[in-house]
Design a protein around this motif. Structure first.
Motif, mmCIF file in Angstrom:
data_model
loop_
_atom_site.group_PDB
_atom_site.id
_atom_site.type_symbol
_atom_site.label_atom_id
_atom_site.label_comp_id
_atom_site.label_asym_id
_atom_site.label_seq_id
_atom_site.Cartn_x
_atom_site.Cartn_y
_atom_site.Cartn_z
ATOM 1 N N CYS A 293 65.729 17.654 78.075
ATOM 2 C CA CYS A 293 64.287 17.722 77.839
ATOM 3 C C CYS A 293 63.973 17.199 76.435
ATOM 4 C CB CYS A 293 63.829 19.169 77.982
ATOM 5 S SG CYS A 293 62.129 19.453 77.475
ATOM 6 N N CYS B 144 62.358 20.054 73.801
ATOM 7 C CA CYS B 144 63.125 21.086 73.099
ATOM 8 C C CYS B 144 64.564 20.659 72.849
ATOM 9 C CB CYS B 144 63.105 22.392 73.901
ATOM 10 S SG CYS B 144 63.920 22.264 75.499
ATOM 11 N N HIS C 192 61.010 20.274 80.706
ATOM 12 C CA HIS C 192 60.686 21.619 81.186
ATOM 13 C C HIS C 192 59.161 21.689 81.325
ATOM 14 C CE1 HIS C 192 64.511 22.645 78.884
ATOM 15 N NE2 HIS C 192 64.773 23.085 80.098
ATOM 16 N N CYS D 3 57.574 23.071 78.197
ATOM 17 C CA CYS D 3 57.634 22.148 77.055
ATOM 18 C C CYS D 3 56.570 21.070 77.191
ATOM 19 C CB CYS D 3 59.016 21.520 76.957
ATOM 20 S SG CYS D 3 60.293 22.710 76.502
#
Ligand SMILES: [Zn+2]
Length: 70
Positions: free
Chosen positions: A28, A31, A57, A60
């Protein structure tokens, strides 16, 4: 239908990847942590540049939309 309930950001397309279609691990960009196989998430790409798609995600991506940029 696929865009239902997904946070949208100007200039980007967003689609949902259900767990049963998530057949490998992704990193991702929000993050820096992995999205494990089998975990539902979202895929995002700049309009007209589908080759730049990235897997996020969902939370996110929501944070990225809130701050106004990926
Ligand atoms: Zn993330």
């Amino acid at each position: 239908m696929s865009g239902l309930d997904l946070p949208q950001l100007d200039g980007y397309e967003v689609d949902r990847v259900p767990g049963f279609r998530a057949d490998k691990e992704y990193l991702c960009p929000g993050c820096g942590n992995p999205i494990p196989p089998g975990a539902g998430h979202v895929v995002v790409w700049p309009c007209e540049q589908v080759d730049l798609r990235r897997h996020w995600h969902q939370h996110c991506w929501r944070l990225a939309v809130r701050r106004g940029r990926p």
